[in-house]
Scaffold this motif. Structure first.
Motif, mmCIF file in Angstrom:
data_model
loop_
_atom_site.group_PDB
_atom_site.id
_atom_site.type_symbol
_atom_site.label_atom_id
_atom_site.label_comp_id
_atom_site.label_asym_id
_atom_site.label_seq_id
_atom_site.Cartn_x
_atom_site.Cartn_y
_atom_site.Cartn_z
ATOM 1 N N HIS A 1 22.769 -3.401 38.046
ATOM 2 C CA HIS A 1 24.021 -2.256 37.597
ATOM 3 C C HIS A 1 23.306 -1.049 38.743
ATOM 4 O O HIS A 1 24.330 -0.340 38.954
ATOM 5 C CB HIS A 1 22.438 -1.543 36.409
ATOM 6 N N ASN A 2 22.633 -0.972 39.344
ATOM 7 C CA ASN A 2 22.643 -0.434 40.831
ATOM 8 C C ASN A 2 23.759 -0.090 41.573
ATOM 9 O O ASN A 2 23.944 0.348 42.819
ATOM 10 C CB ASN A 2 20.926 -0.864 41.223
ATOM 11 N N TYR B 1 20.558 -3.056 30.910
ATOM 12 C CA TYR B 1 19.683 -2.322 31.134
ATOM 13 C C TYR B 1 19.704 -1.864 32.710
ATOM 14 O O TYR B 1 20.592 -2.452 33.216
ATOM 15 C CB TYR B 1 18.736 -2.754 31.359
ATOM 16 N N ASN B 2 20.072 -0.314 32.633
ATOM 17 C CA ASN B 2 20.490 0.605 33.672
ATOM 18 C C ASN B 2 19.489 0.560 35.322
ATOM 19 O O ASN B 2 20.206 0.848 35.902
ATOM 20 C CB ASN B 2 20.970 2.404 32.713
ATOM 21 N N GLY B 3 18.629 -0.211 34.686
ATOM 22 C CA GLY B 3 17.639 -0.224 35.877
ATOM 23 C C GLY B 3 17.496 -1.776 36.294
ATOM 24 O O GLY B 3 17.364 -1.797 37.902
ATOM 25 N N THR B 4 18.653 -2.102 36.177
ATOM 26 C CA THR B 4 18.613 -4.066 36.696
ATOM 27 C C THR B 4 19.033 -3.288 38.405
ATOM 28 O O THR B 4 19.911 -2.595 38.367
ATOM 29 C CB THR B 4 19.734 -4.630 35.723
#
Length: 107
Positions: free
Chosen positions: A102-103, A96-99
């Motif tokens: 990932h950030n 998931y790109n909001g984890t």
């Protein structure tokens, strides 16, 4: 150092070695996890051989097993997990790109 402190220090060292051995064996054999508990049941013999100045009431193997159970378990669990993770070369996967991962890696 008092004799009980020596006993616990040796128990921590044995648990660390048992965790590393369990982690290494678990990579190659499903029953590698069991090896740590076999070492746990052998640890009172090692402790009694190394720490000569234990009081008489502490020289019972069942008492040593009872006193070192939780410290052995947590040290063994930590080092087994760490060794196993290092041996299988675990790479985290971002789903998931909001984890946070990932950030931190892509952000």
């Amino acid at each position: 150092m008092n004799p009980e402190g020596k006993m616990m220090l040796i128990a921590y060292a044995i648990a660390t070695m048992a965790g590393i051995i369990s982690g290494l064996l678990a990579v190659y054999a499903p029953l590698g996890w069991v090896s740590g508990w076999l070492i746990y049941f052998l640890s009172p013999k090692i402790i009694l051989a190394v720490v000569r100045d234990l009081p008489e009431e502490m020289r019972n193997e069942r008492i040593i097993l009872r006193k070192t159970l939780w410290s052995f378990f947590f040290f063994w669990l930590y080092f087994t997990g760490m060794t196993y993770t290092l041996m299988i070369k675990f790479q985290p996967v971002v789903y998931y790109n909001g984890t946070l991962l990932h950030n931190l890696t892509k952000g």
